[in-house]
Design a protein around this motif. Structure first.
Motif, PDB file in Angstrom:
ATOM      1  N   ASP A 107      -2.261   0.366  -8.523  1.00 40.21           N
ATOM      2  CA  ASP A 107      -2.921  -0.961  -8.928  1.00 40.21           C
ATOM      3  C   ASP A 107      -1.645  -1.698  -8.766  1.00 40.21           C
ATOM      4  O   ASP A 107      -0.441  -1.081  -8.197  1.00 40.21           O
ATOM      5  CB  ASP A 107      -2.522  -1.205 -10.390  1.00 40.21           C
ATOM      6  N   LYS A 108      -1.948  -3.416  -8.617  1.00 36.57           N
ATOM      7  CA  LYS A 108      -0.578  -4.173  -8.582  1.00 36.57           C
ATOM      8  C   LYS A 108       0.672  -3.844  -8.960  1.00 36.57           C
ATOM      9  O   LYS A 108       1.477  -3.965  -8.405  1.00 36.57           O
ATOM     10  CB  LYS A 108      -1.115  -5.730  -8.143  1.00 36.57           C
ATOM     11  N   GLU A 109       0.668  -3.243 -10.373  1.00 31.68           N
ATOM     12  CA  GLU A 109       1.778  -3.187 -10.655  1.00 31.68           C
ATOM     13  C   GLU A 109       2.541  -1.903 -10.202  1.00 31.68           C
ATOM     14  O   GLU A 109       3.818  -1.965 -10.335  1.00 31.68           O
ATOM     15  CB  GLU A 109       1.180  -2.670 -12.436  1.00 31.68           C
ATOM     16  N   GLN A 110       2.076  -1.363 -10.004  1.00 33.90           N
ATOM     17  CA  GLN A 110       2.797   0.050  -9.203  1.00 33.90           C
ATOM     18  C   GLN A 110       3.426   0.040  -7.615  1.00 33.90           C
ATOM     19  O   GLN A 110       4.430  -0.084  -7.565  1.00 33.90           O
ATOM     20  CB  GLN A 110       1.332   1.089  -9.179  1.00 33.90           C
ATOM     21  N   LEU A 111       2.349  -1.286  -7.052  1.00 36.43           N
ATOM     22  CA  LEU A 111       3.089  -1.338  -5.709  1.00 36.43           C
ATOM     23  C   LEU A 111       3.557  -2.706  -5.999  1.00 36.43           C
ATOM     24  O   LEU A 111       4.887  -2.028  -5.293  1.00 36.43           O
ATOM     25  CB  LEU A 111       1.690  -2.513  -5.212  1.00 36.43           C
ATOM     26  N   PRO A 142       3.756   2.074   0.016  1.00 32.94           N
ATOM     27  CA  PRO A 142       3.592   3.236   0.068  1.00 32.94           C
ATOM     28  C   PRO A 142       3.000   3.878   0.986  1.00 32.94           C
ATOM     29  O   PRO A 142       2.326   5.088   0.722  1.00 32.94           O
ATOM     30  CB  PRO A 142       3.253   2.630  -1.594  1.00 32.94           C
ATOM     31  N   TYR A 143       1.860   2.788   2.246  1.00 30.83           N
ATOM     32  CA  TYR A 143       0.938   3.170   2.818  1.00 30.83           C
ATOM     33  C   TYR A 143       0.934   3.914   4.242  1.00 30.83           C
ATOM     34  O   TYR A 143       0.173   4.130   4.724  1.00 30.83           O
ATOM     35  CB  TYR A 143      -0.117   2.415   2.525  1.00 30.83           C
ATOM     36  N   GLY A 144       2.506   3.773   4.503  1.00 31.99           N
ATOM     37  CA  GLY A 144       3.346   4.100   6.155  1.00 31.99           C
ATOM     38  C   GLY A 144       2.779   2.961   7.291  1.00 31.99           C
ATOM     39  O   GLY A 144       2.361   1.862   6.635  1.00 31.99           O
ATOM     40  N   PRO A 145       2.916   3.675   8.545  1.00 35.23           N
ATOM     41  CA  PRO A 145       2.853   2.561   8.913  1.00 35.23           C
ATOM     42  C   PRO A 145       1.825   1.663   9.606  1.00 35.23           C
ATOM     43  O   PRO A 145       0.658   2.887   9.591  1.00 35.23           O
ATOM     44  CB  PRO A 145       3.809   3.355  10.692  1.00 35.23           C
ATOM     45  N   LEU A 146       1.765   0.478   9.863  1.00 32.55           N
ATOM     46  CA  LEU A 146       0.189  -0.121  10.194  1.00 32.55           C
ATOM     47  C   LEU A 146      -0.187   0.143  11.608  1.00 32.55           C
ATOM     48  O   LEU A 146       0.683   0.441  12.588  1.00 32.55           O
ATOM     49  CB  LEU A 146       0.373  -1.082  10.067  1.00 32.55           C
TER      50      LEU A 146
END
Length: 134
Positions: free
Chosen positions: A113-117, A130-134
């Motif tokens: 969620d937004k808070e975790q991000l 947290p999501y890696g290279p685009l």
């Protein structure tokens, strides 16, 4: 006399990525993340020697994530985020375990969620989290 090219022994590195992930060690990492203290104060020296875990292949982490609930995965994400910044030799860039663990949460339909991000961004200087290279 002959001159050849030296090839580093890849066996030791491959052995670390092939052996099973020690779940008791991951439990200690979860506890350290929950402790909200610097990791060096929460972990034994031997626990800090497993820096290879942060760079295990994505598929290994996706398989391992099946053994943990979503809250435990979040705590592992927190641990690896902090480890990269606080522990020497744990920098992982685009190979960080955070990336496949976040992917596992998305697959469960419980994405960060937004808070975790925001927490990840505040506690890391790894631009791939947290999501890696685009």
């Amino acid at each position: 006399m002959s001159v050849g090219a030296w090839e580093p022994d890849q066996t030791a590195a491959q052995d670390k990525t092939q052996k099973p992930i020690e779940r008791e060690l991951l439990r200690r990492y979860i506890a350290a993340a929950r402790a909200d203290k610097p990791l060096g104060e929460s972990l034994e020296t031997a626990d800090m020697q497993a820096s290879h875990l942060i760079r295990l292949p994505t598929q290994r982490w996706l398989e391992e994530s099946e053994a943990w609930d979503s809250e435990q995965l979040w705590q592992l994400i927190r641990f690896f985020t902090l480890a990269e910044k606080q522990l020497p030799g744990w920098d992982a860039g685009a190979e960080s375990a955070v990336i496949p663990l976040a992917k596992a949460l998305r697959r469960r339909k419980t994405p960060l969620d937004k808070e975790q991000l925001l927490w990840i961004k505040q506690h890391s200087d790894n631009r791939y989290l947290p999501y890696g290279p685009l």
